[in-house]
Write a protein that holds these residues in place. Structure first.
Motif, PDB file in Angstrom:
ATOM      1  N   ASP A   1     -11.775  47.693 -52.411  1.00 23.72           N
ATOM      2  CA  ASP A   1     -10.444  47.478 -52.969  1.00 23.72           C
ATOM      3  C   ASP A   1     -10.603  46.464 -54.109  1.00 23.72           C
ATOM      4  O   ASP A   1     -11.271  45.444 -53.933  1.00 23.72           O
ATOM      5  CB  ASP A   1      -9.544  46.917 -51.862  1.00 23.72           C
ATOM      6  CG  ASP A   1      -8.134  46.628 -52.305  1.00 23.72           C
ATOM      7  OD1 ASP A   1      -7.954  45.875 -53.283  1.00 23.72           O
ATOM      8  OD2 ASP A   1      -7.203  47.139 -51.663  1.00 23.72           O
TER       9      ASP A   1
ATOM     10  N   ASN B   1      -2.335  47.700 -49.499  1.00 24.64           N
ATOM     11  CA  ASN B   1      -2.545  47.885 -50.936  1.00 24.64           C
ATOM     12  C   ASN B   1      -2.490  49.358 -51.332  1.00 24.64           C
ATOM     13  O   ASN B   1      -3.508  50.022 -51.481  1.00 24.64           O
ATOM     14  CB  ASN B   1      -3.871  47.255 -51.362  1.00 24.64           C
ATOM     15  CG  ASN B   1      -3.787  45.756 -51.429  1.00 24.64           C
ATOM     16  OD1 ASN B   1      -2.731  45.166 -51.193  1.00 24.64           O
ATOM     17  ND2 ASN B   1      -4.887  45.116 -51.748  1.00 24.64           N
ATOM     18  N   TYR B   2      -1.258  49.831 -51.528  1.00 26.73           N
ATOM     19  CA  TYR B   2      -1.044  51.154 -52.116  1.00 26.73           C
ATOM     20  C   TYR B   2       0.067  51.024 -53.148  1.00 26.73           C
ATOM     21  O   TYR B   2       0.969  50.202 -53.015  1.00 26.73           O
ATOM     22  CB  TYR B   2      -0.715  52.216 -51.059  1.00 26.73           C
ATOM     23  CG  TYR B   2       0.567  52.001 -50.288  1.00 26.73           C
ATOM     24  CD1 TYR B   2       1.789  52.470 -50.781  1.00 26.73           C
ATOM     25  CD2 TYR B   2       0.567  51.336 -49.078  1.00 26.73           C
ATOM     26  CE1 TYR B   2       2.966  52.276 -50.076  1.00 26.73           C
ATOM     27  CE2 TYR B   2       1.735  51.135 -48.363  1.00 26.73           C
ATOM     28  CZ  TYR B   2       2.937  51.607 -48.872  1.00 26.73           C
ATOM     29  OH  TYR B   2       4.102  51.406 -48.169  1.00 26.73           O
ATOM     30  N   SER B   3      -0.054  51.809 -54.218  1.00 28.70           N
ATOM     31  CA  SER B   3       0.907  51.697 -55.310  1.00 28.70           C
ATOM     32  C   SER B   3       0.910  52.976 -56.134  1.00 28.70           C
ATOM     33  O   SER B   3      -0.146  53.552 -56.400  1.00 28.70           O
ATOM     34  CB  SER B   3       0.535  50.517 -56.213  1.00 28.70           C
ATOM     35  OG  SER B   3       1.338  50.496 -57.370  1.00 28.70           O
ATOM     36  N   ASP B   4       2.090  53.405 -56.541  1.00 32.08           N
ATOM     37  CA  ASP B   4       2.207  54.562 -57.437  1.00 32.08           C
ATOM     38  C   ASP B   4       1.956  54.161 -58.890  1.00 32.08           C
ATOM     39  O   ASP B   4       1.601  54.998 -59.711  1.00 32.08           O
ATOM     40  CB  ASP B   4       3.612  55.184 -57.339  1.00 32.08           C
ATOM     41  CG  ASP B   4       3.847  55.861 -56.008  1.00 32.08           C
ATOM     42  OD1 ASP B   4       2.881  56.373 -55.409  1.00 32.08           O
ATOM     43  OD2 ASP B   4       5.015  55.886 -55.550  1.00 32.08           O
TER      44      ASP B   4
ATOM     45  N   TRP C   1       0.365  50.860 -60.122  1.00 33.10           N
ATOM     46  CA  TRP C   1      -0.694  49.927 -60.500  1.00 33.10           C
ATOM     47  C   TRP C   1      -1.994  50.307 -59.808  1.00 33.10           C
ATOM     48  O   TRP C   1      -2.144  50.123 -58.598  1.00 33.10           O
ATOM     49  CB  TRP C   1      -0.307  48.494 -60.128  1.00 33.10           C
ATOM     50  CG  TRP C   1       0.971  48.049 -60.754  1.00 33.10           C
ATOM     51  CD1 TRP C   1       2.205  48.056 -60.195  1.00 33.10           C
ATOM     52  CD2 TRP C   1       1.138  47.572 -62.084  1.00 33.10           C
ATOM     53  NE1 TRP C   1       3.134  47.588 -61.096  1.00 33.10           N
ATOM     54  CE2 TRP C   1       2.503  47.283 -62.265  1.00 33.10           C
ATOM     55  CE3 TRP C   1       0.251  47.347 -63.154  1.00 33.10           C
ATOM     56  CZ2 TRP C   1       3.018  46.785 -63.457  1.00 33.10           C
ATOM     57  CZ3 TRP C   1       0.776  46.851 -64.337  1.00 33.10           C
ATOM     58  CH2 TRP C   1       2.119  46.585 -64.483  1.00 33.10           C
ATOM     59  N   ALA C   2      -2.952  50.809 -60.565  1.00 32.17           N
ATOM     60  CA  ALA C   2      -4.224  51.264 -59.983  1.00 32.17           C
ATOM     61  C   ALA C   2      -4.946  50.143 -59.244  1.00 32.17           C
ATOM     62  O   ALA C   2      -5.500  50.363 -58.169  1.00 32.17           O
ATOM     63  CB  ALA C   2      -5.126  51.836 -61.083  1.00 32.17           C
TER      64      ALA C   2
ATOM     65  N   ASP D   1      -3.828  49.660 -55.724  1.00 35.01           N
ATOM     66  CA  ASP D   1      -3.851  50.912 -54.958  1.00 35.01           C
ATOM     67  C   ASP D   1      -5.234  51.139 -54.346  1.00 35.01           C
ATOM     68  O   ASP D   1      -5.754  52.249 -54.339  1.00 35.01           O
ATOM     69  CB  ASP D   1      -3.484  52.081 -55.894  1.00 35.01           C
ATOM     70  CG  ASP D   1      -3.150  53.358 -55.151  1.00 35.01           C
ATOM     71  OD1 ASP D   1      -2.562  53.284 -54.054  1.00 35.01           O
ATOM     72  OD2 ASP D   1      -3.479  54.446 -55.668  1.00 35.01           O
TER      73      ASP D   1
ATOM     74  N   GLN E   1      -6.114  54.009 -44.427  1.00 35.30           N
ATOM     75  CA  GLN E   1      -4.680  53.932 -44.146  1.00 35.30           C
ATOM     76  C   GLN E   1      -4.350  54.757 -42.905  1.00 35.30           C
ATOM     77  O   GLN E   1      -3.630  54.306 -42.013  1.00 35.30           O
ATOM     78  CB  GLN E   1      -3.884  54.426 -45.358  1.00 35.30           C
ATOM     79  CG  GLN E   1      -2.387  54.320 -45.218  1.00 35.30           C
ATOM     80  CD  GLN E   1      -1.729  55.592 -44.712  1.00 35.30           C
ATOM     81  OE1 GLN E   1      -2.354  56.655 -44.645  1.00 35.30           O
ATOM     82  NE2 GLN E   1      -0.487  55.493 -44.336  1.00 35.30           N
TER      83      GLN E   1
ATOM     84  N   SER F   1       4.469  48.586 -49.368  1.00 35.63           N
ATOM     85  CA  SER F   1       3.465  48.440 -50.420  1.00 35.63           C
ATOM     86  C   SER F   1       3.230  46.967 -50.719  1.00 35.63           C
ATOM     87  O   SER F   1       4.174  46.186 -50.837  1.00 35.63           O
ATOM     88  CB  SER F   1       3.928  49.143 -51.694  1.00 35.63           C
ATOM     89  OG  SER F   1       3.069  48.801 -52.780  1.00 35.63           O
TER      90      SER F   1
ATOM     91  N   GLU G   1       1.903  46.020 -53.524  1.00 35.33           N
ATOM     92  CA  GLU G   1       1.589  45.987 -54.954  1.00 35.33           C
ATOM     93  C   GLU G   1       2.017  44.696 -55.639  1.00 35.33           C
ATOM     94  O   GLU G   1       1.294  44.179 -56.484  1.00 35.33           O
ATOM     95  CB  GLU G   1       2.164  47.202 -55.688  1.00 35.33           C
ATOM     96  CG  GLU G   1       3.659  47.231 -55.832  1.00 35.33           C
ATOM     97  CD  GLU G   1       4.171  48.472 -56.536  1.00 35.33           C
ATOM     98  OE1 GLU G   1       3.367  49.325 -56.965  1.00 35.33           O
ATOM     99  OE2 GLU G   1       5.402  48.604 -56.656  1.00 35.33           O
TER     100      GLU G   1
END
Length: 196
Positions: free
Chosen positions: A44, A125-128, A130-131, A134, A141, A158, A160
């Motif tokens: 990550d 840490n997941y996000s649509d 911000w790479a 994510d 997960q 999230s 993020e």
């Protein structure tokens, strides 16, 4: 500085960031548990910035957990506890909390930590958008969710804003060091573009 001296400075700055920045970010976002899960060779992006200078990567599966006791129990002086649910503690920065001889299943140990703490909001840490926020893989997960108690699954959110806040913020202590780093960089640039 020689590499060993540099590592000491980097680790001091990291500890300071963890001590001062993490509580601020978690309280700002109303998150009382932040879980960062990463595997060796597929780290990550946030986890990589939380490892000591002498660690190049995660080891096997490295799970860093932040538990904010002051949000769970106002007035608690315990603050944000840093745990490594991994085979090893992470230097003296994250205390190790998984003993494979006592509990062979790492996911069960992580679930036990979550169950005992009973957080209101668990950031992953997941996000649509911000790479770099994510970094949680699908399988990590899936296994985290499958192992935690049912009542905690709806509390996952999230992380993020925590991840972005962590990556974008420089502490005053870092800014003091940054001036020295920039002086060195400018000296290298000046020499590189000189007639020498």
């Amino acid at each position: 500085l020689p590499l060993r001296e540099r590592a000491k400075v980097e680790d001091e700055l990291l500890k300071h960031r963890l001590d001062t920045l993490i509580p601020t970010l978690m309280r700002r976002e109303g998150i009382d548990a932040w879980v960062i899960i990463s595997r060796e060779y597929n780290e990550d992006p946030v986890l990589k910035t939380m490892l000591p200078a002498t660690w190049l990567s995660a080891r096997r599966r490295t799970v860093l957990i932040f538990l904010d006791h002051s949000q769970r129990n106002p007035g608690s002086d315990k603050g944000v506890e840093r745990i490594a649910a991994a085979r090893y503690g992470v230097a003296d920065i994250f205390k190790g909390s998984w003993n494979p001889e006592e509990e062979p299943d790492q996911w069960r140990r992580i679930a036990q930590i979550m169950d005992e703490f009973n957080p209101n909001r668990i950031a992953l840490n997941y996000s649509d958008d911000w790479a770099h926020a994510d970094g949680l893989t699908y399988s990590e997960q899936r296994d985290f969710v499958a192992n935690i108690p049912d009542r905690l699954r709806t509390r996952i959110v999230s992380g993020e804003k925590l991840a972005v806040g962590w990556l974008e913020t420089r502490t005053d202590k870092e800014m003091e060091t940054y001036e020295q780093v920039m002086e060195i960089a400018h000296g290298i640039i000046a020499e590189g573009f000189s007639g020498k």
